[in-house]
Design an enzyme around this catalytic site. Sequence first.
Site, PDB file in Angstrom:
ATOM      1  N   LYS A  14     -18.062 -38.624   6.408  1.00 28.61           N
ATOM      2  CA  LYS A  14     -16.647 -37.996   6.566  1.00 28.61           C
ATOM      3  C   LYS A  14     -16.518 -37.566   7.795  1.00 28.61           C
ATOM      4  O   LYS A  14     -17.635 -36.991   8.380  1.00 28.61           O
ATOM      5  CB  LYS A  14     -16.586 -37.298   5.403  1.00 28.61           C
ATOM      6  N   ARG A  31     -13.461 -26.347  -7.990  1.00 22.92           N
ATOM      7  CA  ARG A  31     -12.863 -27.074  -6.763  1.00 22.92           C
ATOM      8  C   ARG A  31     -11.996 -28.587  -7.309  1.00 22.92           C
ATOM      9  O   ARG A  31     -10.966 -28.579  -7.549  1.00 22.92           O
ATOM     10  CB  ARG A  31     -13.715 -27.497  -5.728  1.00 22.92           C
ATOM     11  N   TYR A  50      -9.470 -14.309  31.524  1.00 24.42           N
ATOM     12  CA  TYR A  50      -8.473 -13.539  30.712  1.00 24.42           C
ATOM     13  C   TYR A  50      -8.689 -12.254  30.376  1.00 24.42           C
ATOM     14  O   TYR A  50      -9.886 -12.190  29.743  1.00 24.42           O
ATOM     15  CB  TYR A  50      -7.754 -14.639  29.841  1.00 24.42           C
ATOM     16  N   MET A  97      -8.608 -22.742  27.853  1.00 25.76           N
ATOM     17  CA  MET A  97      -8.255 -24.060  27.238  1.00 25.76           C
ATOM     18  C   MET A  97      -9.094 -25.238  27.709  1.00 25.76           C
ATOM     19  O   MET A  97      -9.533 -26.128  26.916  1.00 25.76           O
ATOM     20  CB  MET A  97      -6.880 -24.418  27.336  1.00 25.76           C
TER      21      MET A  97
HETATM   22  C1  LIG Z   1     -19.233 -33.114   2.334  1.00 24.27           C
HETATM   23  C2  LIG Z   1     -19.835 -33.413   0.945  1.00 24.27           C
HETATM   24  C3  LIG Z   1     -21.170 -33.549   0.956  1.00 24.27           C
HETATM   25  C4  LIG Z   1     -22.258 -33.223   2.209  1.00 24.27           C
HETATM   26  O1  LIG Z   1     -22.298 -31.906   2.104  1.00 24.27           O
HETATM   27  P1  LIG Z   1     -23.342 -31.185   3.145  1.00 24.27           P
HETATM   28  O2  LIG Z   1     -23.333 -29.907   3.109  1.00 24.27           O
HETATM   29  O3  LIG Z   1     -22.714 -31.400   4.577  1.00 24.27           O
HETATM   30  O4  LIG Z   1     -24.721 -31.744   3.088  1.00 24.27           O
HETATM   31  C5  LIG Z   1     -21.968 -33.719  -0.581  1.00 24.27           C
HETATM   32  N1  LIG Z   1     -20.731 -34.075  -1.325  1.00 24.27           N
HETATM   33  C6  LIG Z   1     -19.813 -33.927  -1.456  1.00 24.27           C
HETATM   34  C7  LIG Z   1     -18.761 -33.952  -2.525  1.00 24.27           C
HETATM   35  C8  LIG Z   1     -19.183 -33.617  -0.179  1.00 24.27           C
HETATM   36  O5  LIG Z   1     -17.664 -33.405  -0.248  1.00 24.27           O
END
Ligand SMILES: *Cc1c(COP(=O)(O)O)cnc(C)c1O
Length: 364
Positions: free
Chosen positions: A35, A131, A254, A302
Amino acid sequence: MSRGTCVTVHLDNLRHNLRTAQAHAPDSRVWAVVKANAYGHGLVPVARTLAPLSDGLAVATLDEALCLREAGLSGPVMLLEGTVSATQTEQALARNLELVLHHPEQIAWLAACQVPAPVRVWLKIDTGMHRLGVMPDQAPDLIRQLQSLSQVEQVATMTHFARADDPEHDMTITQAELLNNATLPGCATSLANSAGVLFWPGRQGDWVRPGIMLYGATPAPGRSAAELGLRAGMTLTAPIIALRDLQPGEAVGYGGAFKVEKPMRLATVAMGYADGYPRHAPNGTPAAVRGQPVTLAGRVSMDMLTVDVTSVPEAALGDPVELWGEQVPVDEVAQASGTIGYELLARLSVRGEVGYSETRTVQS
Ligand SMILES: *Cc1c(COP(=O)(O)O)cnc(C)c1O
């Protein structure tokens, strides 16, 4: 024209990290989590690298999953949060994506769908993260309901650990027990993220879901990626675009946030917060040039930042400065900036090139 700022993704290191995850969970199958643009490493190239070695790929959104299908990746793909509408459910099933179902509405969308072939679905159970997921006491009925649907071939269950990065905390044990007790016999389970894979042998379930560890960053503050046997997924570099010598009494950038106390050589580097480098990185944040450690001096702006290269007199215009990577752990930059490696990687927005390297790196 590139300004010379670049991300090099070390595909072989990604493979090594995946094998490390597999070695920690030898009895589990692996969803490689890709992801968020593969945690900033590039969705499709990373997916192509990891798909042949893993049992499936996991993403957060339907768009990411469709992108994988368009790229010709036809193996198992899981939508970690499921879908957000009936239409999306239809689209997902038409592409043979595996749905996480975390609330009853999603089950209703599924039940109303036409599917080309029955699918495997993942019922998410809330065992304490609070969650996503159905409550453990609702799970057995929902599993039976799902098993009765013509669209469903197999029901598996999953949960997500809230504190697996703390090997001392017994919440992970409680969560694993709640999931196992709520699961009906014959259903596969999926529990562990990276921290679960690394620190909770025996509580990982039939399918693990490592993300961050694949990219060579730590899931646990206080345990370095190197000590966990992980290798950097990417190296972020940017060239020196100016050099100057400064005298005591002067200040840099800055707000004059860095005060010069002894004669110093300062390099200006083509990397800023618009590229995803954290603006909060303070004076002293590590970087490297010509294999030598150097540190940030002055506020990140930036498009540029400044580093103290006094200790590397041979540093020259055009030299690449490593901001994080094989030499400078992303976790150290994150820690100095008050965040975690996950955020720096996922927010990366480099205006420059992304290269994919097969170079095998040797690390002790
Ligand atoms: C992002 C995610 C993972 C991976 O988690 P990491 O801490 O990056 O290994 C696993 N399960 C779910 C449901 C996630 O959203």
